[in-house]
Design an enzyme around this catalytic site. Sequence first.
Site, PDB file in Angstrom:
ATOM      1  N   ASP A  85      -5.768  -7.211   4.152  1.00  0.00           N
ATOM      2  CA  ASP A  85      -6.788  -6.516   3.522  1.00  0.00           C
ATOM      3  C   ASP A  85      -7.859  -7.710   2.862  1.00  0.00           C
ATOM      4  O   ASP A  85      -8.960  -7.554   3.259  1.00  0.00           O
ATOM      5  CB  ASP A  85      -6.565  -5.453   2.357  1.00  0.00           C
ATOM      6  CG  ASP A  85      -7.800  -4.773   1.783  1.00  0.00           C
ATOM      7  OD1 ASP A  85      -8.640  -4.383   2.754  1.00  0.00           O
ATOM      8  OD2 ASP A  85      -7.724  -4.768   0.745  1.00  0.00           O
ATOM      9  N   TYR A 126       0.684  -1.188  -0.035  1.00  0.00           N
ATOM     10  CA  TYR A 126       0.107   0.002  -0.075  1.00  0.00           C
ATOM     11  C   TYR A 126       0.912   1.279   0.173  1.00  0.00           C
ATOM     12  O   TYR A 126       0.350   2.395  -0.311  1.00  0.00           O
ATOM     13  CB  TYR A 126      -0.784   0.083   1.198  1.00  0.00           C
ATOM     14  CG  TYR A 126      -2.219  -0.590   1.133  1.00  0.00           C
ATOM     15  CD1 TYR A 126      -2.328  -1.959   0.700  1.00  0.00           C
ATOM     16  CD2 TYR A 126      -3.382   0.004   1.619  1.00  0.00           C
ATOM     17  CE1 TYR A 126      -3.622  -2.651   0.356  1.00  0.00           C
ATOM     18  CE2 TYR A 126      -4.429  -0.554   1.280  1.00  0.00           C
ATOM     19  CZ  TYR A 126      -4.602  -1.828   0.964  1.00  0.00           C
ATOM     20  OH  TYR A 126      -5.962  -2.197   0.918  1.00  0.00           O
ATOM     21  N   LYS A 164       4.404 -14.906   1.537  1.00  0.00           N
ATOM     22  CA  LYS A 164       4.627 -15.717  -0.018  1.00  0.00           C
ATOM     23  C   LYS A 164       6.075 -15.817  -0.023  1.00  0.00           C
ATOM     24  O   LYS A 164       6.690 -15.274  -1.185  1.00  0.00           O
ATOM     25  CB  LYS A 164       4.030 -14.874  -1.073  1.00  0.00           C
ATOM     26  CG  LYS A 164       3.791 -15.328  -2.367  1.00  0.00           C
ATOM     27  CD  LYS A 164       2.769 -16.533  -2.422  1.00  0.00           C
ATOM     28  CE  LYS A 164       3.018 -17.417  -3.727  1.00  0.00           C
ATOM     29  NZ  LYS A 164       1.865 -18.421  -4.027  1.00  0.00           N
ATOM     30  N   ASP A 196      -1.680 -18.061  -0.134  1.00  0.00           N
ATOM     31  CA  ASP A 196      -2.591 -18.720  -1.119  1.00  0.00           C
ATOM     32  C   ASP A 196      -3.256 -20.202  -0.376  1.00  0.00           C
ATOM     33  O   ASP A 196      -4.445 -20.289  -0.348  1.00  0.00           O
ATOM     34  CB  ASP A 196      -2.155 -19.390  -2.373  1.00  0.00           C
ATOM     35  CG  ASP A 196      -0.762 -20.071  -2.286  1.00  0.00           C
ATOM     36  OD1 ASP A 196      -0.118 -19.823  -1.426  1.00  0.00           O
ATOM     37  OD2 ASP A 196      -0.268 -20.483  -3.553  1.00  0.00           O
ATOM     38  N   ASP A 210     -11.671  -9.704   4.452  1.00  0.00           N
ATOM     39  CA  ASP A 210     -12.807  -9.428   3.924  1.00  0.00           C
ATOM     40  C   ASP A 210     -13.217 -11.230   3.828  1.00  0.00           C
ATOM     41  O   ASP A 210     -14.501 -11.610   3.949  1.00  0.00           O
ATOM     42  CB  ASP A 210     -12.906  -8.950   2.593  1.00  0.00           C
ATOM     43  CG  ASP A 210     -13.285  -7.579   2.639  1.00  0.00           C
ATOM     44  OD1 ASP A 210     -12.743  -7.079   3.494  1.00  0.00           O
ATOM     45  OD2 ASP A 210     -13.744  -7.173   1.609  1.00  0.00           O
TER      46      ASP A 210
HETATM   47  C1  IPM Z   1     -10.137  -1.376   4.392  1.00  0.00           C
HETATM   48  C2  IPM Z   1     -10.329  -0.783   2.999  1.00  0.00           C
HETATM   49  C3  IPM Z   1      -9.563   0.295   2.976  1.00  0.00           C
HETATM   50  C4  IPM Z   1      -8.275  -0.543   2.703  1.00  0.00           C
HETATM   51  C5  IPM Z   1      -9.545   1.117   1.580  1.00  0.00           C
HETATM   52  C6  IPM Z   1     -10.992   1.796   1.883  1.00  0.00           C
HETATM   53  C7  IPM Z   1      -8.470   2.105   1.437  1.00  0.00           C
HETATM   54  O1  IPM Z   1     -10.695  -1.734   2.212  1.00  0.00           O
HETATM   55  O2  IPM Z   1     -10.175  -0.985   5.626  1.00  0.00           O
HETATM   56  O3  IPM Z   1     -10.027  -2.707   4.509  1.00  0.00           O
HETATM   57  O4  IPM Z   1      -7.991  -1.035   1.598  1.00  0.00           O
HETATM   58  O5  IPM Z   1      -7.410  -0.600   3.728  1.00  0.00           O
HETATM   59 MN    MN Z   2     -10.549  -3.824   3.076  1.00  0.00          MN
END
Ligand code: IPM
Ligand code: MN
Length: 370
Positions: free
Chosen positions: A247, A141, A191, A223, A251
């Site tokens: 990230d 990032y 990785k 992975d 999710d």
């Molecule tokens: C998160 C979000 C952020 C990230 C975005 C909004 C920049 O997806 O907090 O997970 O990628 O960190």
């Molecule tokens: Mn995110």
Amino acid sequence: MKKRIAVLPGDGIGKEVTKGAIEVLQAIGERFGHQFYFSYGKIGGEAIDDSGTPLAEETVQLCRESDAVLLGAVGGPKWDRLPVDLRPERGLLKLRKDLDLYANLRPTNFYASLADSSPLRIEVIEGVDLLMVRELTGGLYFGKPSERTRQNGEEAAVDTLFYQRQEVERVIETAFELASKRNKKVTSVDKANVLESSRMWREVAEETARKYPDVELTNMLVDNAAMQMIKNPKQFDVVVTENMFGDILSDEASVLTGSLGMLPSASLSLSGPYLYEPIHGSAPDIEGKNIANPVGMILSAAMMLRLSFGLEEEAVAVENAVVQVLEAGFRTRDIAAFGKTASTTTEMAGEIKAALHDDEAILNIMGAYA
Ligand code: IPM
Ligand code: MN
């Protein structure tokens, strides 16, 4: 106790879910005799519209002067065409960097009452208690160069995965510290079969493990980790990983709970203030409809009570209220059974607030990640 909280609701459903969390914090203040002072600031698209920048210096200043920061979400289609450096997301990334919030804690827990909301079978998810520790101020990032360029006369683009050893050391140390107070397992995700940064990451993980003989370290390729998270999520206690890997995997982890809308997070620095935000985004498709799930945000406020203010009992009271309301059958649309009428954001938050006044036995559902 008196505390100053900087509130940055941001864009989209960020505003709607923040409102619920503030009401819950106020109710906690009343019940337990604390004074929370809320100061509002702008971040993301709203800040761009206001001042041309996704995060003004005065907002960073407001955060620095506060005891903790509560943030909703940023982004939306209105600002999608802006250059990457001026987008709403840049405001959030800058705030994380400016406050040096290097460790992002994203707990995922199993809620029995939500077992049907997950696409996974109950045998797979029952008892899941996973804490993701995502490195938040380095990695892919933030590495430079990150730009559009040219090679051999052709358009090209580059992003850089860069870490200083010390950045890796501090986040892995945090993961081991947390694991030593939980189930004593760290899975370090990398990785290392391909990336040099991952080889350094793995070395640091192994070095750190030697300092924590009672904590078991497993190194896992990213992975494979993505697969294991769905196949056998109960094997995980603390998972520590690079910014971008974290990230993506967090999710994925939210699916275990039933909805992205359920997951809170806390971002820690060495000196504070810490920042609390749900892991979901601004969800522009449902903005203004009063249907967003406020639970991720309300549980983020609970993490604030525990980690920034040391108010364990108050944090547990909020977490219990959430469990009670879910058990009573209240559901926002994202977790409602197909065809069932769902509660609105305000109803859900209102029920959680009301449940705070109900003196049920204390049950710490989040585990001791403090
Ligand atoms: C998160 C979000 C952020 C990230 C975005 C909004 C920049 O997806 O907090 O997970 O990628 O960190
Ligand atoms: Mn995110």
